[in-house]
Every structure is written in C-alpha cells, then in structure tokens.
Design a protein around this motif. Structure first.
Motif, mmCIF file in Angstrom:
data_model
loop_
_atom_site.group_PDB
_atom_site.id
_atom_site.type_symbol
_atom_site.label_atom_id
_atom_site.label_comp_id
_atom_site.label_asym_id
_atom_site.label_seq_id
_atom_site.Cartn_x
_atom_site.Cartn_y
_atom_site.Cartn_z
ATOM 1 N N PHE A 73 0.851 -1.189 0.000
ATOM 2 C CA PHE A 73 0.000 0.000 0.000
ATOM 3 C C PHE A 73 0.887 1.240 0.000
ATOM 4 C CE2 PHE A 73 -2.511 -3.356 1.852
ATOM 5 C CZ PHE A 73 -3.764 -3.184 1.278
ATOM 6 N N PHE A 74 0.790 2.005 -1.068
ATOM 7 C CA PHE A 74 1.538 3.250 -1.193
ATOM 8 C C PHE A 74 0.570 4.419 -1.237
ATOM 9 C CE2 PHE A 74 4.306 0.103 -3.195
ATOM 10 C CZ PHE A 74 5.562 0.437 -2.720
ATOM 11 N N GLU A 75 1.052 5.579 -0.816
ATOM 12 C CA GLU A 75 0.366 6.829 -1.092
ATOM 13 C C GLU A 75 1.218 7.598 -2.090
ATOM 14 O OE1 GLU A 75 -2.715 8.367 0.072
ATOM 15 O OE2 GLU A 75 -2.977 6.196 0.279
ATOM 16 N N ASP A 76 0.598 8.036 -3.177
ATOM 17 C CA ASP A 76 1.296 8.818 -4.189
ATOM 18 C C ASP A 76 1.402 10.258 -3.692
ATOM 19 O OD1 ASP A 76 2.196 10.255 -6.356
ATOM 20 O OD2 ASP A 76 0.920 9.227 -7.799
ATOM 21 N N ARG A 77 2.588 10.653 -3.285
ATOM 22 C CA ARG A 77 2.780 11.969 -2.691
ATOM 23 C C ARG A 77 2.436 13.106 -3.666
ATOM 24 N NH1 ARG A 77 6.017 11.889 2.058
ATOM 25 N NH2 ARG A 77 6.998 13.873 1.526
ATOM 26 N N ASP A 78 2.587 12.869 -4.952
ATOM 27 C CA ASP A 78 2.194 13.878 -5.931
ATOM 28 C C ASP A 78 0.686 14.085 -5.900
ATOM 29 O OD1 ASP A 78 4.823 14.183 -6.669
ATOM 30 O OD2 ASP A 78 4.660 12.965 -8.495
ATOM 31 N N ALA A 79 -0.074 12.986 -5.801
ATOM 32 C CA ALA A 79 -1.534 13.089 -5.712
ATOM 33 C C ALA A 79 -1.962 13.684 -4.372
ATOM 34 C CB ALA A 79 -2.163 11.714 -5.916
ATOM 35 N N VAL A 80 -1.268 13.302 -3.308
ATOM 36 C CA VAL A 80 -1.575 13.844 -1.981
ATOM 37 C C VAL A 80 -1.404 15.361 -1.969
ATOM 38 C CG1 VAL A 80 -0.786 13.917 0.425
ATOM 39 C CG2 VAL A 80 -1.041 11.711 -0.732
ATOM 40 N N ALA A 81 -0.350 15.844 -2.630
ATOM 41 C CA ALA A 81 -0.078 17.288 -2.652
ATOM 42 C C ALA A 81 -1.174 18.070 -3.361
ATOM 43 C CB ALA A 81 1.270 17.540 -3.330
ATOM 44 N N LYS A 82 -1.981 17.421 -4.174
ATOM 45 C CA LYS A 82 -3.052 18.100 -4.905
ATOM 46 C C LYS A 82 -4.345 18.184 -4.102
ATOM 47 C CE LYS A 82 -1.180 16.739 -9.391
ATOM 48 N NZ LYS A 82 -1.359 15.891 -10.586
ATOM 49 N N MET A 83 -4.414 17.514 -2.955
ATOM 50 C CA MET A 83 -5.614 17.619 -2.133
ATOM 51 C C MET A 83 -5.752 19.057 -1.616
ATOM 52 S SD MET A 83 -6.154 14.129 0.096
ATOM 53 C CE MET A 83 -4.562 14.105 0.910
ATOM 54 N N PRO A 84 -6.987 19.577 -1.545
ATOM 55 C CA PRO A 84 -7.181 20.964 -1.109
ATOM 56 C C PRO A 84 -7.091 21.120 0.415
ATOM 57 C CG PRO A 84 -9.289 19.972 -1.615
ATOM 58 C CD PRO A 84 -8.239 18.954 -1.973
ATOM 59 N N THR A 85 -5.946 20.768 0.967
ATOM 60 C CA THR A 85 -5.741 20.850 2.410
ATOM 61 C C THR A 85 -4.236 20.928 2.667
ATOM 62 O OG1 THR A 85 -6.174 19.728 4.518
ATOM 63 C CG2 THR A 85 -5.716 18.334 2.618
ATOM 64 N N GLY A 105 -0.842 20.648 5.810
ATOM 65 C CA GLY A 105 -0.327 20.279 7.129
ATOM 66 C C GLY A 105 -0.874 18.992 7.686
ATOM 67 N N GLN A 106 -1.274 19.051 8.955
ATOM 68 C CA GLN A 106 -1.717 17.849 9.659
ATOM 69 C C GLN A 106 -2.964 17.243 9.038
ATOM 70 O OE1 GLN A 106 -2.069 19.087 13.760
ATOM 71 N NE2 GLN A 106 0.065 18.553 14.201
ATOM 72 N N ARG A 107 -3.824 18.088 8.461
ATOM 73 C CA ARG A 107 -5.020 17.555 7.809
ATOM 74 C C ARG A 107 -4.640 16.699 6.597
ATOM 75 N NH1 ARG A 107 -10.026 19.197 9.254
ATOM 76 N NH2 ARG A 107 -10.159 20.922 10.718
ATOM 77 N N THR A 108 -3.654 17.150 5.841
ATOM 78 C CA THR A 108 -3.191 16.367 4.694
ATOM 79 C C THR A 108 -2.711 15.004 5.150
ATOM 80 O OG1 THR A 108 -2.531 18.368 3.518
ATOM 81 C CG2 THR A 108 -1.587 16.299 2.741
ATOM 82 N N GLU A 109 -1.917 14.973 6.220
ATOM 83 C CA GLU A 109 -1.403 13.710 6.749
ATOM 84 C C GLU A 109 -2.546 12.811 7.218
ATOM 85 O OE1 GLU A 109 1.307 10.767 7.752
ATOM 86 O OE2 GLU A 109 1.610 12.585 6.573
ATOM 87 N N ALA A 110 -3.532 13.406 7.908
ATOM 88 C CA ALA A 110 -4.670 12.619 8.394
ATOM 89 C C ALA A 110 -5.479 12.052 7.232
ATOM 90 C CB ALA A 110 -5.565 13.483 9.276
ATOM 91 N N TYR A 111 -5.755 12.875 6.228
ATOM 92 C CA TYR A 111 -6.527 12.397 5.080
ATOM 93 C C TYR A 111 -5.776 11.311 4.318
ATOM 94 C CZ TYR A 111 -9.530 16.495 5.837
ATOM 95 O OH TYR A 111 -10.374 17.426 6.371
ATOM 96 N N LYS A 112 -4.466 11.478 4.182
ATOM 97 C CA LYS A 112 -3.647 10.479 3.499
ATOM 98 C C LYS A 112 -3.744 9.133 4.217
ATOM 99 C CE LYS A 112 0.769 10.230 4.313
ATOM 100 N NZ LYS A 112 2.206 10.582 4.415
ATOM 101 N N GLN A 113 -3.610 9.178 5.541
ATOM 102 C CA GLN A 113 -3.686 7.942 6.320
ATOM 103 C C GLN A 113 -5.086 7.328 6.244
ATOM 104 O OE1 GLN A 113 -1.190 6.297 7.566
ATOM 105 N NE2 GLN A 113 0.379 7.858 7.237
ATOM 106 N N ASN A 114 -6.126 8.187 6.255
ATOM 107 C CA ASN A 114 -7.500 7.681 6.126
ATOM 108 C C ASN A 114 -7.706 7.008 4.778
ATOM 109 O OD1 ASN A 114 -8.100 8.710 8.650
ATOM 110 N ND2 ASN A 114 -9.178 10.498 7.897
#
Length: 198
Positions: free
Chosen positions: A97-109, A111-120
């Motif tokens: 299970f990977f998270e694509d950091r490029d896709a994560v960076a495009k989320m409209p959030t 800091g800590q919210r980005t990390e929480a959403y990524k983990q969710n």
C-alpha cells in the motif's frame, strides 16, 4: 447474519499462509481492482496505489525485509516477528500500500489535515482489500516493515520494483490460503466501544 457481516467477522489476522487457493492470482487481482474503485478517499482524491507481488517478486520482497529487519530489531522483537516474515514468503502474494505523494499534494488541504486524510485514504483501502480477500476465503495480515519515506526506509523497495519516487510505502498485506486459523479474539464491551447519545 448478513453476508456482509459474515465477511467482516471472517476477516482476521492470519500469519500461517499457504499457496493453496481455488482462485488464480489474476482473479485475486481482479477482485482487488473492483474493490478499489469504490473505496472512499478524501475529496475523491484517490491517492492510494497498490502494488501486488506474486511468485519471485514476493520472495525477493520478503528476503529484503528479513535482511533489513534482522539488523535493526532487538532479539526479542526479531524472535517474535521473523516467523511472520518467513510465513509471508509461503503465501500467494503481498499487497503493498503506497500513497502517491504527488496526488496527496493536490488535495485541497495542508499540514496535519493532509497527513490525516492520506492515512485515512490508505486505511480505507487496506480494509477494503482485507475484506475482498476474506470474501475469497484467503487470509492476510497488515504489516509495517521498512516504512519511512522521509528517512529513505522504503527507497530500496521502490528501486527493486522500479516504482515512482513519489510512492510512499504505508503498509504491506501478505496473503494466502489459511493454513492455521486465527486464535480466539477478546472483545471489549460493545457499550464502551459504541456509545449512543440521544
């Protein structure tokens, strides 16, 4: 009990894995792909990437994990965890299970919210895969070896399988036939776990 609830009940951590299944690896991958289409993610960001290892790729992966972990785990932890790692090599495969950091960076959030959403996002994916495997009478367990993008702990895995630099390893799920059933499970009181307030 509904079929849905039965699958949830059947999903357990299974460490004694085998390579015996009525399903081909292609059928297993197809089931996982279908499941992932409808896994929820924050903002429908779909940041999770799955890599499914089978055969030689699975063996190579766990040989690497064993080599690394033998040098970093204390003896008591090694004695406990090494059978799980060896057992993973006996199964049908492993879902990375990977998270694509490029896709994560495009989320409209941020800091800590980005990390929480990524983990969710990843957790939803992990549970969906686990239920899909359980529905096929396959066992698995969730592991977290060699994770740590910032520290470079997962770099060797990306290089081994020629994966993008943006892929951050979150977890692994070795899976296979259930060669030994899970033990008894203790449950906390359901009124403590789930509370109703009116």
């Amino acid at each position: 009990m509904t079929a849905f609830k039965q699958v949830i009940k059947n999903r357990r951590s299974i460490y004694a894995l085998g390579n015996n299944s009525e399903y081909s690896i292609e059928e297993i991958v197809s089931s996982i792909r279908e499941t992932q289409k409808d896994v929820p993610s924050a903002f429908n960001s779909q940041t999770t990437r799955l890599v499914i290892l089978n055969g030689e790729a699975n063996t190579k992966f766990w040989d690497l994990i064993l080599e690394v972990q033998e040098n970093v785990l204390d003896q008591a932890t090694w004695d406990f965890m090494s059978p799980i790692m060896h057992g993973a090599k006996n199964g049908i495969g492993t879902v990375l299970f990977f998270e694509d950091r490029d896709a994560v960076a495009k989320m409209p959030t941020v800091g800590q919210r980005t990390e929480a959403y990524k983990q969710n996002n990843s957790a939803n994916s992990q549970y969906g895969v686990w239920l899909a495997l359980a529905e096929m009478n396959l066992g698995g367990s969730l592991q977290h070896f060699n994770i740590g993008y910032e520290q470079g702990f997962d770099k060797a895995i990306r290089e081994m399988f020629n994966l993008p630099d943006s892929y951050e390893l979150i977890a692994q799920m070795p899976f296979g036939s259930i060669e030994q059933a899970a033990g008894d499970k203790e449950y906390i009181d359901s009124d403590v776990q789930v509370q109703l307030i009116k």
